[in-house]
Write a protein that holds these residues in place. Structure first.
Motif, PDB file in Angstrom:
ATOM      1  N   PHE A  22       0.825  -1.209   0.000  1.00  0.00           N
ATOM      2  CA  PHE A  22       0.000   0.000   0.000  1.00  0.00           C
ATOM      3  C   PHE A  22       0.863   1.265   0.000  1.00  0.00           C
ATOM      4  O   PHE A  22       0.621   2.185  -0.790  1.00  0.00           O
ATOM      5  N   CYS A  23       1.849   1.312   0.899  1.00  0.00           N
ATOM      6  CA  CYS A  23       2.721   2.499   0.958  1.00  0.00           C
ATOM      7  C   CYS A  23       3.424   2.722  -0.381  1.00  0.00           C
ATOM      8  O   CYS A  23       3.565   3.860  -0.838  1.00  0.00           O
ATOM      9  N   ALA A  24       3.858   1.618  -1.018  1.00  0.00           N
ATOM     10  CA  ALA A  24       4.588   1.743  -2.282  1.00  0.00           C
ATOM     11  C   ALA A  24       3.710   2.343  -3.367  1.00  0.00           C
ATOM     12  O   ALA A  24       4.209   2.790  -4.392  1.00  0.00           O
ATOM     13  N   ARG A  25       2.415   2.345  -3.175  1.00  0.00           N
ATOM     14  CA  ARG A  25       1.488   2.927  -4.147  1.00  0.00           C
ATOM     15  C   ARG A  25       0.855   4.221  -3.623  1.00  0.00           C
ATOM     16  O   ARG A  25      -0.162   4.680  -4.135  1.00  0.00           O
ATOM     17  N   GLY A  26       1.447   4.779  -2.594  1.00  0.00           N
ATOM     18  CA  GLY A  26       1.000   6.086  -2.109  1.00  0.00           C
ATOM     19  C   GLY A  26      -0.142   6.054  -1.110  1.00  0.00           C
ATOM     20  O   GLY A  26      -0.602   7.089  -0.655  1.00  0.00           O
ATOM     21  N   LEU A  27      -0.611   4.852  -0.775  1.00  0.00           N
ATOM     22  CA  LEU A  27      -1.715   4.762   0.187  1.00  0.00           C
ATOM     23  C   LEU A  27      -1.151   4.726   1.618  1.00  0.00           C
ATOM     24  O   LEU A  27      -1.296   3.743   2.341  1.00  0.00           O
ATOM     25  N   TYR A  28      -0.505   5.818   2.012  1.00  0.00           N
ATOM     26  CA  TYR A  28       0.187   5.849   3.305  1.00  0.00           C
ATOM     27  C   TYR A  28      -0.770   5.638   4.474  1.00  0.00           C
ATOM     28  O   TYR A  28      -0.379   5.134   5.520  1.00  0.00           O
ATOM     29  N   SER A  29      -1.997   6.058   4.309  1.00  0.00           N
ATOM     30  CA  SER A  29      -2.946   5.913   5.421  1.00  0.00           C
ATOM     31  C   SER A  29      -3.468   4.486   5.525  1.00  0.00           C
ATOM     32  O   SER A  29      -4.204   4.165   6.457  1.00  0.00           O
ATOM     33  N   ASN A  30      -3.088   3.630   4.581  1.00  0.00           N
ATOM     34  CA  ASN A  30      -3.590   2.254   4.577  1.00  0.00           C
ATOM     35  C   ASN A  30      -2.462   1.242   4.776  1.00  0.00           C
ATOM     36  O   ASN A  30      -2.584   0.077   4.377  1.00  0.00           O
ATOM     37  N   CYS A  31      -1.376   1.674   5.419  1.00  0.00           N
ATOM     38  CA  CYS A  31      -0.200   0.805   5.614  1.00  0.00           C
ATOM     39  C   CYS A  31      -0.578  -0.519   6.290  1.00  0.00           C
ATOM     40  O   CYS A  31      -1.397  -0.553   7.200  1.00  0.00           O
ATOM     41  N   HIS A  32       0.069  -1.594   5.813  1.00  0.00           N
ATOM     42  CA  HIS A  32      -0.262  -2.937   6.325  1.00  0.00           C
ATOM     43  C   HIS A  32       0.717  -3.432   7.398  1.00  0.00           C
ATOM     44  O   HIS A  32       0.533  -4.501   7.957  1.00  0.00           O
ATOM     45  N   ASN A  33       1.769  -2.675   7.668  1.00  0.00           N
ATOM     46  CA  ASN A  33       2.838  -3.177   8.551  1.00  0.00           C
ATOM     47  C   ASN A  33       2.859  -2.557   9.937  1.00  0.00           C
ATOM     48  O   ASN A  33       3.820  -2.748  10.682  1.00  0.00           O
ATOM     49  N   VAL A  34       1.849  -1.794  10.292  1.00  0.00           N
ATOM     50  CA  VAL A  34       1.938  -1.026  11.531  1.00  0.00           C
ATOM     51  C   VAL A  34       0.771  -1.229  12.494  1.00  0.00           C
ATOM     52  O   VAL A  34       0.831  -0.787  13.641  1.00  0.00           O
ATOM     53  N   ASN A  35      -0.279  -1.906  12.028  1.00  0.00           N
ATOM     54  CA  ASN A  35      -1.447  -2.085  12.897  1.00  0.00           C
ATOM     55  C   ASN A  35      -1.835  -3.557  13.004  1.00  0.00           C
ATOM     56  O   ASN A  35      -2.555  -4.068  12.149  1.00  0.00           O
ATOM     57  N   PRO A  36      -1.365  -4.239  14.064  1.00  0.00           N
ATOM     58  CA  PRO A  36      -1.720  -5.655  14.199  1.00  0.00           C
ATOM     59  C   PRO A  36      -3.201  -5.861  14.510  1.00  0.00           C
ATOM     60  O   PRO A  36      -3.764  -6.907  14.185  1.00  0.00           O
ATOM     61  N   ASN A  37      -3.848  -4.859  15.095  1.00  0.00           N
ATOM     62  CA  ASN A  37      -5.213  -5.035  15.575  1.00  0.00           C
ATOM     63  C   ASN A  37      -6.258  -5.079  14.477  1.00  0.00           C
ATOM     64  O   ASN A  37      -7.333  -5.628  14.672  1.00  0.00           O
ATOM     65  N   GLY A  46      -5.293   1.739   8.834  1.00  0.00           N
ATOM     66  CA  GLY A  46      -3.862   1.851   9.121  1.00  0.00           C
ATOM     67  C   GLY A  46      -3.639   2.169  10.590  1.00  0.00           C
ATOM     68  O   GLY A  46      -4.495   1.902  11.425  1.00  0.00           O
ATOM     69  N   ALA A  47      -2.496   2.750  10.907  1.00  0.00           N
ATOM     70  CA  ALA A  47      -2.223   3.098  12.301  1.00  0.00           C
ATOM     71  C   ALA A  47      -2.216   4.611  12.456  1.00  0.00           C
ATOM     72  O   ALA A  47      -1.793   5.334  11.565  1.00  0.00           O
ATOM     73  N   ILE A  48      -2.722   5.061  13.596  1.00  0.00           N
ATOM     74  CA  ILE A  48      -2.830   6.487  13.897  1.00  0.00           C
ATOM     75  C   ILE A  48      -2.360   6.702  15.331  1.00  0.00           C
ATOM     76  O   ILE A  48      -2.727   5.929  16.224  1.00  0.00           O
ATOM     77  N   TYR A  49      -1.575   7.756  15.550  1.00  0.00           N
ATOM     78  CA  TYR A  49      -1.140   8.093  16.913  1.00  0.00           C
ATOM     79  C   TYR A  49      -2.347   8.314  17.814  1.00  0.00           C
ATOM     80  O   TYR A  49      -3.269   9.053  17.449  1.00  0.00           O
ATOM     81  N   GLY A  50      -2.308   7.708  18.993  1.00  0.00           N
ATOM     82  CA  GLY A  50      -3.317   8.005  20.011  1.00  0.00           C
ATOM     83  C   GLY A  50      -4.730   7.830  19.537  1.00  0.00           C
ATOM     84  O   GLY A  50      -5.592   8.650  19.832  1.00  0.00           O
ATOM     85  N   TYR A  51      -4.985   6.769  18.776  1.00  0.00           N
ATOM     86  CA  TYR A  51      -6.339   6.619  18.257  1.00  0.00           C
ATOM     87  C   TYR A  51      -6.864   5.205  18.477  1.00  0.00           C
ATOM     88  O   TYR A  51      -7.344   4.578  17.533  1.00  0.00           O
ATOM     89  N   SER A  52      -6.759   4.704  19.697  1.00  0.00           N
ATOM     90  CA  SER A  52      -7.317   3.416  20.106  1.00  0.00           C
ATOM     91  C   SER A  52      -6.461   2.258  19.617  1.00  0.00           C
ATOM     92  O   SER A  52      -5.606   2.418  18.742  1.00  0.00           O
ATOM     93  N   HIS A  53      -6.745   1.070  20.167  1.00  0.00           N
ATOM     94  CA  HIS A  53      -6.036  -0.124  19.699  1.00  0.00           C
ATOM     95  C   HIS A  53      -6.543  -0.566  18.334  1.00  0.00           C
ATOM     96  O   HIS A  53      -5.817  -1.215  17.592  1.00  0.00           O
ATOM     97  N   THR A  54      -7.772  -0.211  17.997  1.00  0.00           N
ATOM     98  CA  THR A  54      -8.260  -0.524  16.651  1.00  0.00           C
ATOM     99  C   THR A  54      -7.357   0.131  15.603  1.00  0.00           C
ATOM    100  O   THR A  54      -7.230  -0.375  14.490  1.00  0.00           O
ATOM    101  N   CYS A  55      -6.708   1.216  15.971  1.00  0.00           N
ATOM    102  CA  CYS A  55      -5.754   1.871  15.068  1.00  0.00           C
ATOM    103  C   CYS A  55      -4.316   1.636  15.510  1.00  0.00           C
ATOM    104  O   CYS A  55      -3.437   2.491  15.319  1.00  0.00           O
ATOM    105  N   GLY A  56      -4.047   0.514  16.146  1.00  0.00           N
ATOM    106  CA  GLY A  56      -2.667   0.095  16.384  1.00  0.00           C
ATOM    107  C   GLY A  56      -2.149   0.148  17.815  1.00  0.00           C
ATOM    108  O   GLY A  56      -1.081  -0.372  18.114  1.00  0.00           O
ATOM    109  N   GLY A  57      -2.879   0.833  18.705  1.00  0.00           N
ATOM    110  CA  GLY A  57      -2.454   0.836  20.117  1.00  0.00           C
ATOM    111  C   GLY A  57      -1.234   1.691  20.401  1.00  0.00           C
ATOM    112  O   GLY A  57      -0.404   1.335  21.245  1.00  0.00           O
ATOM    113  N   TYR A  58      -1.106   2.813  19.687  1.00  0.00           N
ATOM    114  CA  TYR A  58       0.006   3.738  19.942  1.00  0.00           C
ATOM    115  C   TYR A  58      -0.478   4.886  20.816  1.00  0.00           C
ATOM    116  O   TYR A  58      -1.603   5.347  20.666  1.00  0.00           O
TER     117      TYR A  58
END
Ligand SMILES: [Zn+2]
Ligand SMILES: [Zn+2]
Lengths: 382, 187
Positions: free
Chosen positions: A95-110, A115-127
């Motif tokens: 996804f990132c390689a095609r510009g879909l940075y908000s849809n990254c597959h390597n940062v949100n196990p949940n 994708g993953a977002i800072y401070g936005y619940s575990h549904t968005c990665g638990g950061y």
């Protein structure tokens, strides 16, 4: 360090927390100088987003100074003044390689659907997020950018989500010269979307909300024509009347999950959490756009289903476009627009509140007190 | 007019718009719009890996069953604990993101989590304060009344529900505790 901490729906406080550590070789730790509260933080604050854990620090809009970097970080060093997109992304997945940075597959196990977002619940990665004195920034070589010399922190912090998202929303509308564009929601993102629609050549920009002070801002900041939906028995009919019964060419939903206008929809979604969001603005967008037109959705919705008028969208032959904004893709062009004086992001800031009083900042923003449009948070160490 | 073929006029010419609105038409050419075209394969600056190094997993990390493996980078805040943690682990282990049960279990766990933490906080030096934590003081200092009334707002109707949602469970828990205490004393 001092950090905002979620204690359950409608409840937050400031606590002493450990300063975040480097957990991955490409991490950085950033000392926050300005953070903002985003309209979408209110979905967390109201307990609407599944897997929002007590103890989490919110905040996906922040700028700061690099404090520490991991061993593989090459492009940043301590002392750099950086702006950090709200998307956490690796830069190397499909996804990132095609510009879909908000849809990254390597940062949100949940979840794979977001994708993953800072401070936005575990549904968005638990950061943890940036409404704190320090924050962990993964993939420091990928997301953050050194703030240009000429740009101040307050403009920079608005570029990390709100302005980039509003501009992206106008792009999703595929506006052509002379288009009639209607924006639902005169919050920060809606104001920026309305302003951006002109940059793309709109012939007429209409903004709909129910808060008079925000409509006033839409007129002055975004040069828009405005209507308060409370004053009209049926805002869709009104929009048809003022567009020669054709409808708008492009409709932008910049309200999202907690839109007002239908008590029933609002209560089932925002209060009872039975929907992923109350799609009032989205349904108005579908009904108010002309046949064959485009609906752009940038308001945030949760992962549960929402009662969207899909049949109307089908029968009208609409194009529905939506995504979370890939923030960094917007930056070079937005930097130019700011430099040229076409955009002054911080014009919409209404409140600057110390981190220690962030509980009140959330209440003011959520209850729309004191003419609040965009509150910034100033950490103690800033 | 929608009933004939002509496109209705918006009333202002491009020159008039350019004079009235700073930057009008700067991005008229779709080629100048950063997200157009969309899916274009490119190298992202700063990246010198094909697949990122893996962040160490210090404790078992829950993940969606739609993922092949634990993602190389993940958040580490607030690992699951207590009853809410058990419900969360079940939601992740058993149900995909496509299932309503997944999200409803997570939402239920959120409500349990809040009460586990409220109760736990009473055993610490810093118990939860359900009043100050809502920031409700700003109602007095930031125009709670004048911001709301006589302003044609649509949200004032459902905002009346907020105090019920926030205070209701606390009142119920306090009442239940009172009843239990009375019963215990009678015995
Ligand atoms: Zn946001
Ligand atoms: Zn990626």
């Amino acid at each position: 360090m001092r950090a905002m901490v979620y204690r359950g729906p409608y409840k937050i406080r400031v606590e002493e927390k450990d300063v975040p550590r480097i957990e991955h070789p490409n991490d950085a730790v950033v000392r926050v100088t300005r953070a903002a509260i985003c309209g979408s933080d209110l979905h967390l604050y109201h307990g609407m987003m599944p897997d929002t854990r007590v103890g989490t620090t919110f905040g996906h809009e922040f700028v700061g100074v690099v404090e520490e970097v991991g061993p593989s970080v090459r492009t940043l060093s301590p002392g750099d003044r950086v702006m950090v997109p709200f998307n956490i992304y690796c830069g190397s997945c499909w996804f990132c390689a095609r510009g879909l940075y908000s849809n990254c597959h390597n940062v949100n196990p949940n979840a794979t659907a977001v994708g993953a977002i800072y401070g936005y619940s575990h549904t968005c990665g638990g950061y943890d997020g940036g409404q704190a004195e320090f924050v962990r920034v993964p993939f420091a070589d990928v997301g953050p950018t050194v703030v240009p010399e000429w740009m101040d922190d307050e403009d920079a912090v608005l570029l990390t989500d709100a302005l980039a998202t509003g501009y992206f929303g106008a792009q999703l509308g595929d506006i052509v010269e002379g288009d009639v564009v209607v924006v639902f929601g005169a919050g920060p993102v809606g104001l920026y979307a309305a302003k951006s629609a002109w940059l793309m050549g709109a012939g007429r920009v209409i903004v709909i909300d129910h808060l008079e002070y925000r409509l006033e801002k839409a007129r002055t900041f975004a040069h828009a024509e405005t209507y308060n939906f409370v004053e009209h028995d049926d805002i869709v009919v009104h929009l048809k009347r003022i567009t020669d019964h054709l409808g708008a060419d492009v409709a932008i939903d910049a309200a999202g999950a907690e839109a007002d206008g239908s008590f029933m929809q609002h209560v089932t979604a925002a209060k009872l959490k039975l929907q992923g969001g109350s799609p009032i603005a989205l349904n108005w967008a579908i009904d108010a756009v002309r046949k064959g037109g485009t609906v752009s959705v940038i308001g945030a919705y949760g992962p549960m289903f929402s009662a969207v008028k899909f049949g109307d969208a089908l029968n009208k032959g609409l194009t529905l476009r939506m995504n979370q904004c890939p923030v960094k893709r917007q930056w070079p062009r937005l930097f130019e627009h700011i430099r040229n004086g076409y955009l002054k992001p911080s014009d919409i800031v209404t409140h600057r509140i110390p981190l220690e009083h962030i509980n009140e900042a959330y209440h003011i923003f959520s209850a729309k007190l004191d003419g609040c449009i965009k509150p910034l948070i100033v950490p103690n160490a800033a | 007019m929608a009933y004939t073929r002509q496109r209705p006029s918006t009333g202002e010419s491009p020159d008039e718009l350019r004079a009235r609105i700073p930057g009008w038409g700067a991005d008229l050419d779709p080629a100048d719009r950063p997200s157009v075209p969309k899916l274009q394969l490119h190298d992202v600056p700063g990246v010198d890996w094909d697949f990122p190094e893996r962040q160490p997993e210090h404790q078992p990390r829950e993940r969606s069953i739609e993922h092949a493996f634990l993602t190389p980078v993940f958040g580490t805040t607030c690992p699951p604990r207590g009853l809410s943690g058990a419900v969360r682990r079940l939601a992740y282990r058993r149900y995909s993101e496509g299932r309503a049960a997944h999200w409803l279990l997570l939402l239920a766990a959120d409500r349990v989590d809040a009460w586990e933490n409220h109760l736990r906080s009473f055993a610490t030096l810093r118990p939860d304060n359900p009043i100050t934590e809502t920031g409700v003081r700003s109602e007095l200092t930031r125009g709670g009344w004048s911001s709301r009334f006589g302003r044609k707002r649509a949200d004032t109707a459902h905002q009346l529900l907020d105090p019920v949602i926030v205070a209701g469970p606390w009142v119920a828990v306090a009442a239940a505790a009172l009843v239990a205490a009375k019963r215990a004393r009678r015995r």
